[in-house]
Scaffold this active site. Structure first.
Site, PDB file in Angstrom:
ATOM      1  N   CYS A 140      41.167  38.507  35.441  1.00 59.86           N
ATOM      2  CA  CYS A 140      41.716  39.407  36.461  1.00 59.86           C
ATOM      3  C   CYS A 140      41.726  38.754  37.839  1.00 59.86           C
ATOM      4  CB  CYS A 140      40.934  40.715  36.489  1.00 59.86           C
ATOM      5  SG  CYS A 140      39.135  40.526  36.588  1.00 59.86           S
ATOM      6  N   HIS A 220      37.521  44.611  42.217  1.00 57.81           N
ATOM      7  CA  HIS A 220      37.100  43.435  42.987  1.00 57.81           C
ATOM      8  C   HIS A 220      37.795  43.467  44.347  1.00 57.81           C
ATOM      9  CE1 HIS A 220      35.595  41.884  39.197  1.00 57.81           C
ATOM     10  NE2 HIS A 220      36.802  41.821  38.688  1.00 57.81           N
TER      11      HIS A 220
END
Length: 336
Positions: A140, A220
């Site tokens: 990711c 994140h």
């Protein structure tokens, strides 16, 4: 139409399976796992064909009232390609079986580049994946790095990049099992693994990353300092980012001040699970000073690799040889 199997029906697997079902040029022929709890029960409710990875798993599934169509070998026999979404290192063990059965396969970013010899990011190297036997969707964070830095590179603005990653502690649904609290945990190595991982797709990228695990689970957060090739304007940089259909420019002054508010926006948009397939980059935070660029963005660790996986299926099976067309088709199907 190609027959696609999904091995591992967890956080990524269930999203990939649903995304495959939204495509009109591939068939989801089954999902395979060892679990028999609510997760695979939901797959059964969606009327997905369920396969068990082991006999023990099959017996347990049947005891829970799940109709089991066969074992993993049965599923692979009717598949043109398998997407392996099993936990880290398990997929590497499955590779021997895929190769033995001469079936194309896609792994996720938890596995090493050497396992497939090719790492994939749709906007970067779609063409090099056409008709390959295997590829690996980069993680990711690496996916977000490639999208943003490649956009700058295409505009001839990128000299080198230095990024700091604030990494979520665990997946949201597993918050009760692990993660961290009241602490920050820096990754020991500099660079952290994401920079070198991006270079498996584009070896020419001059990128160094550092990473810190933080006590939250939603996403994140990245901060980037870019050395530009020339002095430029904010408008030119934003136009570069707009060349990627998978970067969504957001504004702090519109109330999108945190990862939870961004998540809420995508839930309001009707995305399944509130998924954000795009990189959400703050355009009003972006700043240029001399030949340096500074910006920040949010990454949905559960969703960003899903469109990449769909594009990789098309590339490996040869359904579509034009990467731009595949990206557009995937975007339309997922509401990007």
């Amino acid at each position: 139409m190609k027959n696609i199997a999904v091995i591992g029906y967890g956080v990524i697997g269930k999203r990939v399976a649903d995304a495959i079902k939204r495509q009109d040029d591939m068939n989801l022929i089954g999902v395979c796992d060892v679990i028999s709890d609510w997760r695979i029960q939901n797959a059964a409710r969606k009327e997905y064909a369920i396969y068990a990875a082991t006999q023990e798993a099959a017996d347990k599934m049947k005891s829970e009232g799940i109709s089991v169509k066969g074992n993993m070998s049965d599923l692979l026999k009717i598949a043109d390609l398998v997407v392996d979404c099993t936990p880290k290192n398990i997929a590497a063990e499955n590779v021997t079986l895929y190769k033995k059965q001469n079936i194309k396969f896609i792994l996720q970013g938890g596995e090493k580049h050497e396992t497939t010899g090719h790492s994939f990011s749709a906007e970067n190297n779609y063409q090099s994946a056409i008709n390959l036997d295997a590829t690996r969707i980069v993680s990711c964070n690496t996916t977000s790095i490639l999208r943003t830095l490649s956009a700058l590179k295409r505009a001839h603005l990128l000299d080198y990049a230095r990024g700091t990653l604030l990494r979520r502690a665990t997946d949201p649904w597993e918050s009760h099992l692990g993660g961290i609290m009241n602490t920050l945990v820096p990754e020991k190595s500099i660079p952290s693994h994401q920079g070198p991982d991006a270079q498996t797709v584009d070896p020419d990228l001059d990128v160094i990353t550092t990473a810190i695990k933080v006590p939250q689970t939603l996403s994140h957060l990245h901060y980037w300092n870019i050395k530009l090739t020339k002095q430029t304007t904010k408008e030119e940089v934003l136009n570069a980012f707009k060349t990627s259909s998978r970067i969504k420019l957001i504004r702090y002054d519109q109330g999108l001040v945190s990862n939870n508010t961004i998540k809420e926006m995508f839930m309001d948009m009707g995305r399944p699970w509130g998924d954000m397939y795009e990189v959400a980059l703050w355009e009003d935070m972006l700043m240029i000073q001399g030949d340096e660029l500074f910006y920040a963005y949010v990454v949905d660790n559960q969703a960003i690799v899903v469109p990449e996986t769909i594009d990789a299926i098309r590339a490996l099976t040869g359904i579509e040889t034009d990467g731009v067309k595949s990206i557009l088709k995937t975007n339309n199907s997922l509401g990007i």
